[in-house]
Design a protein around this motif. Structure first.
Motif, PDB file in Angstrom:
ATOM      1  N   ASP A   1     -32.023   1.006 -20.745  1.00 40.08           N
ATOM      2  CA  ASP A   1     -31.148   1.628 -21.745  1.00 40.08           C
ATOM      3  C   ASP A   1     -31.849   2.866 -22.301  1.00 40.08           C
ATOM      4  O   ASP A   1     -32.747   2.753 -23.139  1.00 40.08           O
ATOM      5  CB  ASP A   1     -30.855   0.641 -22.879  1.00 40.08           C
ATOM      6  CG  ASP A   1     -29.844   1.195 -23.876  1.00 40.08           C
ATOM      7  OD1 ASP A   1     -29.496   2.383 -23.778  1.00 40.08           O
ATOM      8  OD2 ASP A   1     -29.402   0.424 -24.760  1.00 40.08           O
ATOM      9  N   PRO A   2     -31.458   4.063 -21.857  1.00 44.97           N
ATOM     10  CA  PRO A   2     -32.161   5.267 -22.316  1.00 44.97           C
ATOM     11  C   PRO A   2     -32.006   5.527 -23.805  1.00 44.97           C
ATOM     12  O   PRO A   2     -32.879   6.128 -24.420  1.00 44.97           O
ATOM     13  CB  PRO A   2     -31.531   6.382 -21.477  1.00 44.97           C
ATOM     14  CG  PRO A   2     -30.190   5.874 -21.091  1.00 44.97           C
ATOM     15  CD  PRO A   2     -30.362   4.387 -20.934  1.00 44.97           C
ATOM     16  N   LEU A   3     -30.899   5.065 -24.414  1.00 45.76           N
ATOM     17  CA  LEU A   3     -30.708   5.334 -25.838  1.00 45.76           C
ATOM     18  C   LEU A   3     -31.739   4.590 -26.670  1.00 45.76           C
ATOM     19  O   LEU A   3     -32.298   5.128 -27.623  1.00 45.76           O
ATOM     20  CB  LEU A   3     -29.293   4.945 -26.272  1.00 45.76           C
ATOM     21  CG  LEU A   3     -28.934   5.271 -27.732  1.00 45.76           C
ATOM     22  CD1 LEU A   3     -29.076   6.766 -27.989  1.00 45.76           C
ATOM     23  CD2 LEU A   3     -27.530   4.802 -28.064  1.00 45.76           C
ATOM     24  N   THR A   4     -32.033   3.332 -26.311  1.00 44.24           N
ATOM     25  CA  THR A   4     -33.013   2.567 -27.075  1.00 44.24           C
ATOM     26  C   THR A   4     -34.443   2.902 -26.681  1.00 44.24           C
ATOM     27  O   THR A   4     -35.378   2.641 -27.448  1.00 44.24           O
ATOM     28  CB  THR A   4     -32.785   1.057 -26.888  1.00 44.24           C
ATOM     29  OG1 THR A   4     -32.841   0.737 -25.488  1.00 44.24           O
ATOM     30  CG2 THR A   4     -31.426   0.650 -27.428  1.00 44.24           C
ATOM     31  N   SER A   5     -34.654   3.478 -25.498  1.00 51.24           N
ATOM     32  CA  SER A   5     -36.011   3.836 -25.089  1.00 51.24           C
ATOM     33  C   SER A   5     -36.405   5.231 -25.548  1.00 51.24           C
ATOM     34  O   SER A   5     -37.573   5.607 -25.464  1.00 51.24           O
ATOM     35  CB  SER A   5     -36.153   3.740 -23.562  1.00 51.24           C
ATOM     36  OG  SER A   5     -35.300   4.651 -22.902  1.00 51.24           O
ATOM     37  N   LEU A   6     -35.439   6.012 -26.047  1.00 51.90           N
ATOM     38  CA  LEU A   6     -35.745   7.340 -26.600  1.00 51.90           C
ATOM     39  C   LEU A   6     -35.864   7.245 -28.117  1.00 51.90           C
ATOM     40  O   LEU A   6     -35.160   6.462 -28.764  1.00 51.90           O
ATOM     41  CB  LEU A   6     -34.642   8.338 -26.225  1.00 51.90           C
ATOM     42  CG  LEU A   6     -34.470   8.643 -24.732  1.00 51.90           C
ATOM     43  CD1 LEU A   6     -33.288   9.577 -24.521  1.00 51.90           C
ATOM     44  CD2 LEU A   6     -35.735   9.251 -24.142  1.00 51.90           C
ATOM     45  N   ASN A   7     -36.743   8.053 -28.695  1.00 52.46           N
ATOM     46  CA  ASN A   7     -36.959   8.058 -30.134  1.00 52.46           C
ATOM     47  C   ASN A   7     -35.864   8.883 -30.808  1.00 52.46           C
ATOM     48  O   ASN A   7     -35.762  10.089 -30.560  1.00 52.46           O
ATOM     49  CB  ASN A   7     -38.335   8.648 -30.448  1.00 52.46           C
ATOM     50  CG  ASN A   7     -38.738   8.458 -31.903  1.00 52.46           C
ATOM     51  OD1 ASN A   7     -37.906   8.445 -32.801  1.00 52.46           O
ATOM     52  ND2 ASN A   7     -40.028   8.319 -32.136  1.00 52.46           N
ATOM     53  N   PRO A   8     -35.041   8.265 -31.654  1.00 46.48           N
ATOM     54  CA  PRO A   8     -33.928   9.024 -32.251  1.00 46.48           C
ATOM     55  C   PRO A   8     -34.371  10.096 -33.234  1.00 46.48           C
ATOM     56  O   PRO A   8     -33.571  10.958 -33.609  1.00 46.48           O
ATOM     57  CB  PRO A   8     -33.105   7.931 -32.955  1.00 46.48           C
ATOM     58  CG  PRO A   8     -34.094   6.844 -33.242  1.00 46.48           C
ATOM     59  CD  PRO A   8     -35.062   6.863 -32.099  1.00 46.48           C
ATOM     60  N   THR A   9     -35.634  10.054 -33.675  1.00 42.02           N
ATOM     61  CA  THR A   9     -36.099  11.017 -34.677  1.00 42.02           C
ATOM     62  C   THR A   9     -36.798  12.224 -34.064  1.00 42.02           C
ATOM     63  O   THR A   9     -37.177  13.146 -34.790  1.00 42.02           O
ATOM     64  CB  THR A   9     -37.074  10.340 -35.659  1.00 42.02           C
ATOM     65  OG1 THR A   9     -38.271   9.963 -34.963  1.00 42.02           O
ATOM     66  CG2 THR A   9     -36.446   9.113 -36.284  1.00 42.02           C
ATOM     67  N   LEU A  10     -37.002  12.225 -32.742  1.00 39.95           N
ATOM     68  CA  LEU A  10     -37.679  13.328 -32.075  1.00 39.95           C
ATOM     69  C   LEU A  10     -36.713  14.075 -31.165  1.00 39.95           C
ATOM     70  O   LEU A  10     -35.799  13.475 -30.585  1.00 39.95           O
ATOM     71  CB  LEU A  10     -38.862  12.814 -31.245  1.00 39.95           C
ATOM     72  CG  LEU A  10     -40.020  12.171 -32.013  1.00 39.95           C
ATOM     73  CD1 LEU A  10     -41.092  11.693 -31.037  1.00 39.95           C
ATOM     74  CD2 LEU A  10     -40.618  13.135 -33.028  1.00 39.95           C
ATOM     75  N   THR A  11     -36.927  15.363 -31.020  1.00 39.16           N
ATOM     76  CA  THR A  11     -36.091  16.154 -30.120  1.00 39.16           C
ATOM     77  C   THR A  11     -36.390  15.784 -28.669  1.00 39.16           C
ATOM     78  O   THR A  11     -37.433  15.191 -28.351  1.00 39.16           O
ATOM     79  CB  THR A  11     -36.351  17.656 -30.308  1.00 39.16           C
ATOM     80  OG1 THR A  11     -37.717  17.938 -29.966  1.00 39.16           O
ATOM     81  CG2 THR A  11     -36.053  18.087 -31.736  1.00 39.16           C
ATOM     82  N   ILE A  12     -35.477  16.146 -27.792  1.00 37.95           N
ATOM     83  CA  ILE A  12     -35.658  15.892 -26.365  1.00 37.95           C
ATOM     84  C   ILE A  12     -36.913  16.597 -25.855  1.00 37.95           C
ATOM     85  O   ILE A  12     -37.701  16.028 -25.085  1.00 37.95           O
ATOM     86  CB  ILE A  12     -34.421  16.366 -25.587  1.00 37.95           C
ATOM     87  CG1 ILE A  12     -33.185  15.570 -26.027  1.00 37.95           C
ATOM     88  CG2 ILE A  12     -34.648  16.251 -24.091  1.00 37.95           C
ATOM     89  CD1 ILE A  12     -33.300  14.074 -25.863  1.00 37.95           C
ATOM     90  N   GLY A  13     -37.137  17.835 -26.296  1.00 40.58           N
ATOM     91  CA  GLY A  13     -38.304  18.575 -25.842  1.00 40.58           C
ATOM     92  C   GLY A  13     -39.603  17.884 -26.208  1.00 40.58           C
ATOM     93  O   GLY A  13     -40.532  17.793 -25.397  1.00 40.58           O
ATOM     94  N   ALA A  14     -39.689  17.376 -27.440  1.00 34.97           N
ATOM     95  CA  ALA A  14     -40.909  16.703 -27.883  1.00 34.97           C
ATOM     96  C   ALA A  14     -41.181  15.453 -27.053  1.00 34.97           C
ATOM     97  O   ALA A  14     -42.336  15.151 -26.722  1.00 34.97           O
ATOM     98  CB  ALA A  14     -40.800  16.346 -29.366  1.00 34.97           C
ATOM     99  N   GLN A  15     -40.122  14.729 -26.685  1.00 29.76           N
ATOM    100  CA  GLN A  15     -40.310  13.482 -25.947  1.00 29.76           C
ATOM    101  C   GLN A  15     -40.626  13.729 -24.474  1.00 29.76           C
ATOM    102  O   GLN A  15     -41.444  13.020 -23.885  1.00 29.76           O
ATOM    103  CB  GLN A  15     -39.065  12.604 -26.085  1.00 29.76           C
ATOM    104  CG  GLN A  15     -38.810  12.197 -27.525  1.00 29.76           C
ATOM    105  CD  GLN A  15     -37.671  11.212 -27.676  1.00 29.76           C
ATOM    106  OE1 GLN A  15     -37.747  10.082 -27.214  1.00 29.76           O
ATOM    107  NE2 GLN A  15     -36.600  11.632 -28.338  1.00 29.76           N
ATOM    108  N   VAL A  16     -40.017  14.732 -23.875  1.00 31.17           N
ATOM    109  CA  VAL A  16     -40.297  15.021 -22.467  1.00 31.17           C
ATOM    110  C   VAL A  16     -41.694  15.624 -22.319  1.00 31.17           C
ATOM    111  O   VAL A  16     -42.404  15.354 -21.341  1.00 31.17           O
ATOM    112  CB  VAL A  16     -39.229  15.968 -21.881  1.00 31.17           C
ATOM    113  CG1 VAL A  16     -39.573  16.354 -20.447  1.00 31.17           C
ATOM    114  CG2 VAL A  16     -37.851  15.305 -21.922  1.00 31.17           C
ATOM    115  N   ALA A  17     -42.121  16.428 -23.291  1.00 31.66           N
ATOM    116  CA  ALA A  17     -43.438  17.069 -23.214  1.00 31.66           C
ATOM    117  C   ALA A  17     -44.576  16.122 -23.577  1.00 31.66           C
ATOM    118  O   ALA A  17     -45.734  16.381 -23.229  1.00 31.66           O
ATOM    119  CB  ALA A  17     -43.474  18.294 -24.134  1.00 31.66           C
ATOM    120  N   GLU A  18     -44.280  15.032 -24.261  1.00 34.05           N
ATOM    121  CA  GLU A  18     -45.330  14.138 -24.762  1.00 34.05           C
ATOM    122  C   GLU A  18     -46.289  13.640 -23.682  1.00 34.05           C
ATOM    123  O   GLU A  18     -47.518  13.651 -23.889  1.00 34.05           O
ATOM    124  CB  GLU A  18     -44.696  12.959 -25.494  1.00 34.05           C
ATOM    125  CG  GLU A  18     -45.713  12.023 -26.129  1.00 34.05           C
ATOM    126  CD  GLU A  18     -45.053  10.862 -26.850  1.00 34.05           C
ATOM    127  OE1 GLU A  18     -45.647  10.334 -27.803  1.00 34.05           O
ATOM    128  OE2 GLU A  18     -43.932  10.477 -26.435  1.00 34.05           O
TER     129      GLU A  18
END
Length: 695
Positions: free
Chosen positions: A99-116
């Motif tokens: 489930d990508p919605l629950t595995s992504l942090n809702p408080t961070l932008t997409i860029g921050a999460q992909v670059a992490e």
């Protein structure tokens, strides 16, 4: 086979909690070569995801590896300290969660999460990491990647979120990709795009892959080898073609038998559609709980071929040739009574022969009629305020259809086409912006509050997520009693009798009234959702994705139950689904929606065997057939669906249709019956006997 990239030897995993220990994995042996793709299939709870999580040391609270080894590139990850595992996660091994919605942090932008992952595992600066994130989003087919970097997860569609999850897993160019149900609950077009994307990236980066899924159609043409799991053990292991051609384990054979049939007619011709009126073969009983280690074969309590030896001894993996352990690439199975490998010796469909079907009595009396129904939503100028004159989202645009008493009408289409909005208007939860909804000959817009309350006894909604639709603080008895109390039906004793009858109807024990929703499996909760929908003895049930995300055996049970209750109670169904095989099995009539429009309607046999609209043809071509050698009948749908806030002029499908002309851009095609009465299509150039690929 070349040297192994990943080797799992005799893996045992236990999960301790609440005074009990679950033996989740009990002796798993798997081998994966560099660049190879391995599929892991089986019912929910069989250990598929637990095997994948074990590789990265991501076991749930209380879980631990109690035996065996997980060798990745020579390092035993089962015994590795946490710093080693942190260096592996997202770096040399990437994972796409279910489930990508629950595995992504809702408080961070997409860029921050992909670059992490780059910031954690490399020495790139933040600017360099964001530039690589944009490049990776472009690689996974994300439209306008520079803009998406500043979006949050809730601003993206399900398909886009899955692309973000894939980008996060691939940004460090790992040697192994683990994909856990990467396309569950996605429509067929998005599913096809995601799977094609993973295949392309695997080939480009030379990655190995473990694909965890319950969808045999996804497995058929995406992996090299397959491991079938049951009860925390490997039941069968083989190359993909031998497994699909001649499954040896009785459990594997039963999984194939439970698949709904979806014929793929040749382009330009017609083909008979058979099997829809035959109940699906089901697997009786439930998988073992694994709180205690079962004695004997774990599938024996559910197997019609089990004998005394199956209950007394546990079969070991064998290739059926000799007593030595099978080679890593051999067709191995753990069964005392395997199927006959001779072609045609044992038709899989006969493993659990169902009783002959008795068709429901259908009438020509209209029950639900939608007349030129439209629904638009104004766009917001901010989080809480609406702007006057703002643009509108055209969710449903001028749809007319009729559901007759005793009939099942199926609505299919991609995500965002307006299917669920149409269902909510049918039950009266949404008021149409234009047009009218008639039930039993009465316009819902003219009903008083008291009449509308009475109407809701006759129309009930079966939600897609049955768990989210039930209050987790209420016991099942209270959940089923609630609509009876609201409608003032019966006294306490009468309500209890009715609840007992509902549980009997859906095949659950009467003692279930004292349990909470979280204590049931997904299939059992879907049965509870159906029981609640039937509590007020409705005439029409609107079923919104009733079996999405359920494994194939549970899906077969629910579909058979819905048909059986329809015959017994004279129900009508409006079934909303992106699963064409499910709709084909249940529906008498089908409507195909695209971007708020109904582009094709007609008897299910005709629509599936002889599609007239290029969009319908494209949907059928996109389905993953459970056959590794199935020829592609045409070209699957491509391109992106336009925004409902700015739909194309004329025919809304024209931006994705290879046959579109200037006429399609200026004039909306009216519904017509070019060949057979009752089979209507809204297309200026409907498919004919000489039609070719839909592109």
């Amino acid at each position: 086979m070349t040297d192994s990239l990943l080797r799992i030897d005799d893996l045992h995993v236990e999960i301790a909690g609440r005074g009990r220990t679950v033996h989740a994995l009990d002796g798993i042996d798997l081998d994966l070569a560099p660049g190879e793709a391995l599929g892991i299939v089986g019912e929910s709870g069989c250990g598929k995801t637990m095997t994948a999580l074990s590789v990265l040391g991501l076991l749930p609270h209380g879980g631990k590896v109690t035996g065996g080894r997980i060798l990745f590139d020579g390092t035993d990850l089962a015994a590795a300290p946490e710093p080693v595992l942190r260096n592996v996660r997202g770096n040399t091994v990437g994972m796409v969660f279910q489930d990508p919605l629950t595995s992504l942090n809702p408080t961070l932008t997409i860029g921050a999460q992909v670059a992490e992952p780059l910031l954690l595992h490399t020495r790139l600066t933040r600017a360099e990491a964001w530039a690589k994130a944009e490049e990776t989003l472009r690689l996974v087919g994300m439209p306008r990647p520079a803009e998406r970097l500043r979006n949050y997860p809730h601003q993206l569609s399900g398909g886009m979120r899955q692309r973000v999850a894939i980008a996060m897993a691939l940004i460090c160019e790992p040697r192994l990709l683990i994909a856990d149900e990467p396309t569950t609950a996605l429509d067929v077009t998005t599913q096809h795009q995601i799977l094609e994307l993973i295949d392309e990236l695997r080939a480009r980066l030379g990655m190995a892959m473990i694909l965890v899924t319950h969808d045999l159609g996804v497995i058929a043409r995406r992996v090299d080898r397959v491991a079938v799991m049951y009860g925390g053990r490997i039941a069968e292991r083989a190359a993909v073609r031998p497994l699909f051609a001649t499954p040896r384990h009785r459990y594997t054979q039963a999984l194939f038998a439970a698949l709904p049939e979806l014929p793929r007619p040749p382009l330009g011709g017609s083909a008979p559609v058979t099997g829809a009126d035959r109940p699906l073969a089901t697997i009786p009983g439930l998988p073992p709980s694994l709180v205690t280690r079962p004695t004997g074969c774990r599938f024996a309590p559910r197997c019609g071929f089990a004998t005394d030896i199956c209950h007394a001894a546990e079969p070991e993996l064998t290739d059926g040739l000799d007593d030595t352990p099978p080679a890593a690439g051999a067709h191995a199975f753990a069964c005392f009574h395997p199927t006959d490998p001779a072609p045609g010796a044992e038709p899989a469909a006969e493993i659990l022969p169902p009783a002959p079907a008795r068709l429901p009595v259908r009438t020509d009396e209209p029950l639900l009629r939608l007349a030129d129904v439209s629904k638009t939503y104004p766009l917001h100028g901010g989080p809480f305020a609406r702007r006057k004159g703002a643009a509108e989202v055209s969710a449903v645009a001028g749809i007319s259809l009729t559901v007759r008493r005793g009939e099942t009408f199926g609505i299919v289409g991609e995500s965002g086409c307006g299917k669920s909005t149409l269902g909510r208007m049918a039950v009266g939860l949404e008021a149409p912006t234009g047009g009218s909804v008639h039930f039993g000959g009465r316009d819902l817009a003219t009903l008083t509050k008291r009449e509308l309350r009475a109407h809701r006894r006759d129309v009930q909604l079966m939600f897609q997520d049955s768990y989210a639709a039930m209050d987790p603080r209420m016991r099942v008895g209270a959940v089923l009693r609630e609509p009876l109390v609201i409608q003032g039906i019966g006294d306490r004793a009468e309500r209890r009798r009715r609840i007992d009858g509902l549980l009997d109807d859906v095949g659950l024990p009467r003692g279930a009234v004292d349990r909470y929703p979280h204590e049931f499996s997904g299939g059992q909760r879907q049965r509870l959702g159906l029981a609640r929908a039937l509590a007020l003895t409705p005439s029409l049930v609107v079923a919104d994705e009733p079996v999405s995300a359920l494994d194939v055996s549970v899906q077969a049970q629910i579909l058979n139950l819905m048909r059986e209750l329809q015959r017994e109670k004279g129900l009508s169904y409006l079934v909303i689904s992106h699963d064409l095989a499910v709709v084909r099995h249940l529906a008498d009539s089908v409507g195909v929606m695209y971007l708020g429009k109904l582009v094709e309607t007609g008897p299910a046999e005709q629509v599936f065997a002889r599609p007239l609209h290029p969009y319908t043809r494209g949907l059928l071509d996109t389905v993953n057939a459970p056959d590794p050698d199935a020829a592609q009948a045409g070209s699957p749908l491509g391109g992106e669906t336009p925004s409902a806030a700015d739909p194309p002029s004329g025919c809304r499908f024209r931006t994705r249709c290879p046959a579109a002309t200037g006429l399609c851009a200026t004039t909306e095609p009216p519904p017509a019956e070019p060949e057979t009465p009752g089979h209507r299509v809204a297309c200026h150039f409907p498919l004919t006997a000489g039609a070719v690929s839909t592109g």
